[in-house]
Structures are given as structure tokens and as C-alpha cells.
Write an enzyme that holds these catalytic residues in place. Structure first.
Site, mmCIF file in Angstrom:
data_model
loop_
_atom_site.group_PDB
_atom_site.id
_atom_site.type_symbol
_atom_site.label_atom_id
_atom_site.label_comp_id
_atom_site.label_asym_id
_atom_site.label_seq_id
_atom_site.Cartn_x
_atom_site.Cartn_y
_atom_site.Cartn_z
ATOM 1 N N CYS A 128 -35.719 -0.844 -2.358
ATOM 2 C CA CYS A 128 -34.647 -0.704 -3.347
ATOM 3 C C CYS A 128 -33.363 -0.155 -2.746
ATOM 4 O O CYS A 128 -33.395 0.570 -1.757
ATOM 5 C CB CYS A 128 -35.096 0.246 -4.439
ATOM 6 N N ARG A 150 -32.064 -5.026 2.707
ATOM 7 C CA ARG A 150 -33.218 -4.132 2.596
ATOM 8 C C ARG A 150 -34.394 -4.820 1.910
ATOM 9 O O ARG A 150 -35.511 -4.333 1.966
ATOM 10 C CB ARG A 150 -32.828 -2.885 1.793
ATOM 11 N N TRP A 154 -37.023 -3.535 -5.527
ATOM 12 C CA TRP A 154 -38.156 -4.161 -4.833
ATOM 13 C C TRP A 154 -39.386 -3.666 -5.576
ATOM 14 O O TRP A 154 -39.722 -2.485 -5.516
ATOM 15 C CB TRP A 154 -38.158 -3.712 -3.376
ATOM 16 N N ASN A 204 -34.658 5.024 -6.546
ATOM 17 C CA ASN A 204 -35.460 4.514 -5.426
ATOM 18 C C ASN A 204 -36.636 5.461 -5.245
ATOM 19 O O ASN A 204 -36.456 6.682 -5.329
ATOM 20 C CB ASN A 204 -34.668 4.514 -4.121
ATOM 21 N N GLY A 205 -37.806 4.910 -4.918
ATOM 22 C CA GLY A 205 -38.967 5.777 -4.673
ATOM 23 C C GLY A 205 -40.015 5.568 -5.748
ATOM 24 O O GLY A 205 -40.004 4.565 -6.470
ATOM 25 N N GLU A 219 -45.643 -8.124 19.783
ATOM 26 C CA GLU A 219 -44.356 -8.149 19.095
ATOM 27 C C GLU A 219 -43.891 -9.594 18.872
ATOM 28 O O GLU A 219 -43.346 -9.923 17.803
ATOM 29 C CB GLU A 219 -43.329 -7.346 19.918
ATOM 30 N N LYS A 227 -43.028 -11.163 15.177
ATOM 31 C CA LYS A 227 -41.718 -11.772 14.879
ATOM 32 C C LYS A 227 -41.905 -13.145 14.274
ATOM 33 O O LYS A 227 -41.298 -13.483 13.267
ATOM 34 C CB LYS A 227 -40.946 -11.896 16.175
ATOM 35 N N GLU A 275 -43.442 -12.985 10.639
ATOM 36 C CA GLU A 275 -42.650 -12.455 9.529
ATOM 37 C C GLU A 275 -41.502 -13.354 9.119
ATOM 38 O O GLU A 275 -41.137 -13.363 7.950
ATOM 39 C CB GLU A 275 -42.200 -11.010 9.780
ATOM 40 N N HIS A 287 -63.952 -13.957 24.478
ATOM 41 C CA HIS A 287 -64.904 -13.199 23.659
ATOM 42 C C HIS A 287 -64.781 -13.557 22.179
ATOM 43 O O HIS A 287 -65.226 -12.809 21.316
ATOM 44 C CB HIS A 287 -64.684 -11.697 23.878
ATOM 45 N N LYS A 333 -36.424 -4.266 4.615
ATOM 46 C CA LYS A 333 -35.990 -3.714 5.895
ATOM 47 C C LYS A 333 -36.505 -2.295 6.094
ATOM 48 O O LYS A 333 -36.962 -1.923 7.154
ATOM 49 C CB LYS A 333 -34.452 -3.731 5.954
HETATM 50 C C1 AGP Z 1 -39.833 -5.475 12.130
HETATM 51 O O1 AGP Z 1 -39.473 -6.770 12.443
HETATM 52 C C2 AGP Z 1 -40.392 -5.264 10.834
HETATM 53 N N1 AGP Z 1 -39.595 -5.768 9.815
HETATM 54 C C3 AGP Z 1 -41.136 -3.988 10.525
HETATM 55 O O2 AGP Z 1 -42.361 -4.125 11.153
HETATM 56 C C4 AGP Z 1 -40.540 -2.620 10.920
HETATM 57 O O3 AGP Z 1 -40.503 -2.523 12.314
HETATM 58 C C5 AGP Z 1 -41.384 -1.505 10.310
HETATM 59 O O4 AGP Z 1 -41.346 -1.606 8.917
HETATM 60 C C6 AGP Z 1 -40.953 -0.133 10.754
HETATM 61 O O5 AGP Z 1 -39.658 0.164 10.341
HETATM 62 P P1 AGP Z 1 -38.860 1.362 10.985
HETATM 63 O O6 AGP Z 1 -38.690 1.059 12.430
HETATM 64 O O7 AGP Z 1 -37.553 1.400 10.250
HETATM 65 O O8 AGP Z 1 -39.682 2.600 10.774
#
Ligand code: AGP
Length: 609
Positions: A2, A27, A74, A100-101, A482, A486, A489, A505, A604
């Protein structure tokens, strides 16, 4: 997650509120709304879907009021819908709030308020706030907010307004970020800096349990009912930081910003030909380091993958055991952490609720906490004993790119800093690595410039498949993790990363005709073993797409495509190898027509546990 925007001044509030929401879009959200005080009434408009839907809903209306609040939601409690969107009003409509929260005790509060006759019209936890406020109101909004706040459990950044007291916004903050700022035409607030760029010259990051009263002429901050003198910071960020600057997507812009981000991260911390890292601001001194017998690295998502690189590096150069944990698991498994543990938390946003909670858990157990974060004065930065800022600059795309590479660089800097202080490496050897770190931004630039089309073709090839695999050994394996995240997502392709030696395995059963297998083959001490693993997948007719260092011709016979990367020390390879993996994910996503910058279901900054 949010987002909140709000303003109170001398000009119509609506343009800022809509613009502020747009700047918070990154976000992640599923609905949006505004509340503006106009001619004695609070006008509320809310719409599920994109901000453009909200704009359509208010097009043609004249809303001239000079103060108001706005929100991107959100969904957590209650599905995305118009009526669950914020702002929420109390049942008679006189009080409005954005939040928010999560209000954890909202069911109890709701029951109590319903027994008193309040009527609810949404499924949200937030709707208890305006009703509780109405219940507490005795002619003074601030006093009513404080009285209501005493009843709340959970995390919140919330902003309140009422028709009964025009010209005042009251904001409160607990475990969810909120920033207030001074501008030319009044005062502003937002959950994140981008909404304020271009409007605000100076800002204050509210601390936990602080509240603020905004009028068009003043901002007053309180802690425990007493006025406090907050730290006022200049907002120097340029509007360009929050724009795409000619790129099709923020993600591509941010990938291309990496040479600059890495240079900024290094700036003042290393000097060519000097065998030392300058992190002298850290409280982690020689004596403290000498007492450390374990390093615990905790984070989520991409930042968690950065921690794995940390494990490989620190165990190799410091010879201290390193444990890596997912933040959401850490606090619930009674981890073995004490005053001899250095806990390193890594977070781009510095606001990730799980990471923040893990930090608190480690702190409770007496551990020294070092945060690696991108956001100045974020909650994680404030709670940690020490902070290394990554200096990546504003990262808007949900998929983290420049934040990751600068997290890696910060991890290296800390490692060489500790190695020097603790005498774990020869100074000459440290100097060689630091000189090479200094050259890495240039090498990243080389990857970006050299043959962008070749990587684009790889991305588009991967886009044709429903599955993809990333394999590597050692540091190549942790970067593969990683690369797979990427791709998942932003392109929604099912992707998995495996330590190449582990394939036989189980995973080898999934390797079928033409499935893309992206192979990182840069670790020279395990190169032959890695080639054998590539042969294993090639034999099963996989499409083998390989990255090696220049001068290495070993992978060619067993690969469909080989891309060469500028040479570096094996130990430093992750900062280079991740770049083409980010680009593969980007081009696969574009090819599939997915929403690159705001992938479905993701946010985000994940500020709820
Ligand atoms: C990264 O591509 C992601 N969107 C996600 O995994 C992110 O790294 C994770 O939510 C942690 O966020 P932060 O680094 O702001 O703590």
C-alpha cells in the site's frame, strides 16, 4: 504494498494526490482512492484497478479542495474491490482515514464498535480506524487519534482527517514508514519519497510511535504526547530519478544504471592502490570482530540471494562460519544467535516486515546487527547497530537489479574490511581484489554495451518455454538462484536453479528436449566438473545457453550458445554474471507481454509479515 500520499496547502490538492499515487504505483497495488475536503464535506472516490480507473471515475468532477489524503491498496483483509479500497470513512462519513499495515486486533474492535451501533461496509481491518476515532472524538482530532491509537495492535502508518476540524491532517506511524515534508505550496506526506519529489524541499522521516499534525503552515511532530524537534533532511533527489528517462521500463533503466550505482557504492570506500576499505563509521571494531564466532545473514527474496554470496565470500576469506536464513523463518525457529554472532540483515527498502522482525529477534538475543540497505533512515537502518548504505539510488521496478549488485558490492567491501582488520588476508592480496572491485563498474558497462542483441535473443528463446533451469557450481550456483527468481517474477516462466552437481539426484528427470538450461561456468576450480554437468543436460537434448569468462573455450562443444563475459577473479564473478541473467529475464518478460515493472501479485516493498 500500500501507498499513502497527502497534502495540505494553498492550491488544489487533487493533482498532487493523483500524481503522488502514480509515483507509488511501483510498490504494487490493486485499487486506489482519494479523499479531499471541499466546501465543508469530505469527498471520497475509490476504484478497484489501476489509478487510471480512479481518474476516469473523477473526470469531469470539480474538486478544488486544498487538502486531502490518497491511497493505493494491496489487499490483505478483504478482496480488491471498490468498497474495500481506501480512504475509509466512519459510518456517518465525518472522519476519513488511509492506512498502511495491519490492525491485528480489528475483529475485537469491530465487534465492540458494532455493539455500540457502528455500521461497517467493508471487510477491511482499516475500517475500524475511522469508527474508533469517531468514538474517541471530543472536539480535538489529535487527542482523539492518540486515544484511539492506545487501542491498536499491529503495524500502521495512518492519516486522519475530519469535517469537524477543517484544515488539519493527523498522521501516526508504527512499524510502517511515513514521511512528512515541507513544500512551497504547503505541507505533504507520503509513505515513500518518490511521491514527494518535485513538491517537497525538506522532509522528516517519522519514527516509530511518533505522530504529526500538518496544517498548511506547519508540521508539528510528537512523541508520547510531547512535541519533539525532528531531524529535517533536504530532499535532493531529482525528478529524473522517478522517471523512465527514455527506457521502455524502469527495470531496463535500472539495469543500465548499475555501473553508476556500483561506482557510487565504492565512492570514498576504496581508493586505487590502497589495500584498505574505508568503513570507519562502523561501530564493528577490531575488538568486536575478534569476539565473533559466527555470522548470520538474514533477508528475503533477492536480498536473501545476496546473502548466499556473502556466505561463500566470508567463509572463504574470513574463515568464520556463516548461516543464511530466510527472514520469515528465522524468528520462528529459535535460531542460535548470541553476543558472539554478527547478524547481517540485507534489504533494499529497509522496510521489509519479515526482515525487520528478524532483526529485532537477533537484537533481543544480544547479536550485533549490521544492515546493508539502500534506503536512508529506513526502519532497518534505524534499528541496526551499523549500516552500510548501498547507494543504488531509487529502485522502482519490482524486480530488484541495481539493488542486488550493490548489495553484493557492499558485502565484498565488508568482507575485505574485516579481513584487513583481523589480519585474515595478506594486504597485497586484499589490494589486488580491491583494485579489481574498482574496475568492475567498467566491466559491467562492457557487458551492457558489447552485444545487447545476443542476450536479447537468449531472453526471447527462453520466453518460448514454460520451464527453464539455471545451473552452476559454487558462486555460479548462488547467482543462478537469483537468475531463476528474476525470470519467475517478471515473465511467469517456471524457473529453478540447481547446484549443477545435484542435477543427477533428481532434477535431471525434468530435462527434456529443448528445455533451456542456462549454465554459469566461471568458477575455474570446478570448471571440469561443471562441463560434465553441462554434458549431462546436453545429452538429454536441453538447449544449453552458457556464460563463461573471455579466453575460456571449454563450454563451446557442449553448448548451443556461449556468451563471453569480461574476465575477473572467480571470487568477484557474481557482480558480472548476474547482469546477463537480469537481461534474459527482462527480454523474456517483454516478449511474453508481461507487466515488467509491476508483475502480478507482487509488491516492491513488503511491509506485512
Ligand atoms: C526482488 O526482485 C524481489 N521483488 C523481492 O524478492 C525482494 O528482493 C524482497 O521482497 C526483499 O525486499 P527488500 O530488499 O526491500 O527487503
Amino acid at each position: 504494498m500500500c501507498g499513502i500520499a497527502g497534502c495540505i496547502g494553498t492550491e488544489a490538492a487533487l493533482p498532487f494526490l493523483i500524481n503522488g499515487l502514480k509515483k507509488l504505483e511501483y510498490r504494487g497495488y490493486d485499487s486506489a482512492g482519494i479523499a479531499v475536503y471541499d466546501n465543508g464535506n469530505i469527498i471520497v472516490r475509490r476504484k478497484v484497478g489501476k489509478i487510471s480507473e480512479l481518474e476516469k471515475a473523477i473526470a469531469g468532477e470539480t474538486i478544488n479542495g486544498t487538502y486531502g489524503i490518497a491511497h493505493t491498496r494491496w489487499a490483505t483483509h478483504g478482496a480488491p474491490s471498490d468498497r474495500n479500497s481506501h480512504p475509509h470513512r466512519n459510518d456517518d462519513g465525518h472522519f476519513a482515514v488511509v492506512h498502511n499495515g495491519i490492525i491485528e486486533n480489528y475483529l475485537d474492535l469491530k465487534k465492540e464498535l458494532m455493539e455500540k451501533g457502528h455500521v461497517f461496509s467493508s471487510e477491511t481491518d482499516t475500517e475500524v480506524l475511522p469508527n474508533l476515532l469517531a468514538d474517541c472524538y471530543e472536539g480535538d482530532l489529535l487527542q482523539a487519534v492518540w486515544k484511539a491509537e492506545k487501542r491498536l495492535r499491529g503495524s500502521y502508518a495512518a492519516v486522519f482527517m475530519t469535517e469537524k476540524e477543517p484544515g488539519v491532517l493527523v498522521a501516526i506511524r508504527k512499524d510502517s514508514p511515513l514521511i512528512v515534508g515541507y513544500g512551497k505550496n504547503g505541507n505533504y506526506l507520503a509513505s515513500d519519497i518518490p511521491a514527494l519529489i518535485g513538491y517537497v524541499d525538506q522532509y522528516i522521516v517519522l519514527k516509530n510511535d511518533e505522530s504529526a499534525v500538518l496544517t498548511k503552515d506547519s508540521i508539528t511532530v510528537y512523541q508520547n504526547g510531547e512535541k519533539v524537534e525532528p531531524e529535517v533532511l533536504p530532499l535532493t533527489m531529482d525528478i529524473a530519478a522517478a522517471e523512465k528517462g527514455g527506457y521502455d521500463h524502469f527495470m531496463l533503466k535500472e539495469i543500465h544504471e548499475q555501473p553508476r550505482a556500483l561506482r557510487d557504492c565504492l565512492s570514498g570506500r576504496i581508493t586505487p592502490n590502497e589495500p584498505m576499505v574505508n568503513l570507519g563509521e562502523l561501530k564493528l571494531d577490531r575488538e568486536k570482530m575478534a569476539s565473533i564466532n559466527k555470522i548470520m545473514m538474514v533477508a528475503c527474496g533477492t536480498a536473501y540471494h545476496a546473502c548466499f554470496v556473502g556466505k561463500y565470500i566470508y567463509e572463504k576469506i574470513l574463515r568464520i562460519p556463516v548461516e543464511v536464513d530466510i527472514a520469515s523463518e528465522f524468528r520462528y525457529r529459535d535460531p542460535i544467535v548470541d553476543e558472539h554472532t554478527l547478524t547481517i540483515v540485507v534489504s533494499q527498502s529497509g522496510e521489509t516486515a519479515d526482515t525487520l522482525a528478524a532483526l529485532a529477534e537477533a537484537k533481543k538475543k544480544g547479536s550485533h546487527i549490521l544492515a546493508i540497505t539502500n534506503v536512508w533512515e529506513s526502519s532497518i537502518a534505524r534499528e541496526a547497530d551499523d549500516v552500510i548504505y548501498t547507494r543504488a539510488g531509487l529502485e522502482i521496478a519490482v524486480a530488484s537489479t541495481k539493488a542486488y549488485s550493490t548489495q553484493l558490492l557492499s558485502i565484498y567491501l565488508l568482507g575485505f574490511y574485516m579481513a584487513e582488520i583481523c589480519g585474515k588476508m595478506e594486504r597485497n592480496e586484499i589490494k589486488q581484489y580491491l583494485d579489481e572491485l574498482y574496475r568492475l563498474p567498467e566491466k559491467v558497462q562492457e557487458i551492457l554495451d558489447r552485444d545487447p542483441d545476443a542476450i536479447k535473443v537468449l531472453g526471447e528463446t527462453v520466453a518460448e518455454s514454460e520451464n527453464a533451469f539455471f545451473i552452476g557450481r559454487g558462486l555460479d550456483y548462488v547467482v543462478a538462484l537469483e537468475g531463476a527468481l528474476k525470470l519467475k517474477e517478471i515473465s511467469y516462466i517456471h524457473a529453478e536453479a540447481y547446484a549443477a552437481g545435484e542435477l543427477k539426484h533428481g532434477t535431471l528427470a525434468l530435462i527434456v528436449d529443448q528445455v533451456p538450461v542456462i549454465c554459469l561456468c566461471t568458477q575455474r576450480d570446478v570448471e571440469e566438473k561443471m562441463i560434465s554437468n553441462m554434458v549431462e543436460v546436453k545429452t538429454r537434448d536441453a538447449k544449453v545457453l552458457t556464460f563463461v569468462f573471455e579466453g575460456d573455450n571449454h563450454g563451446e562443444k557442449v553448448s548451443d550458445t556461449v556468451i563471453k563475459l569480461p574476465n575477473t577473479y572467480d571470487l568477484l564473478s557474481p557482480i558480472l554474471t548476474v547482469i546477463p541473467l537480469q537481461l534474459i529475464a527482462y527480454y523474456a518478460s517483454v516478449k511474453r507481454g508481461a507487466d515488467v515493472d509491476q508483475p502480478r501479485n507482487l509488491a516492491k516493498s513488503v511491509t506485512v509479515e
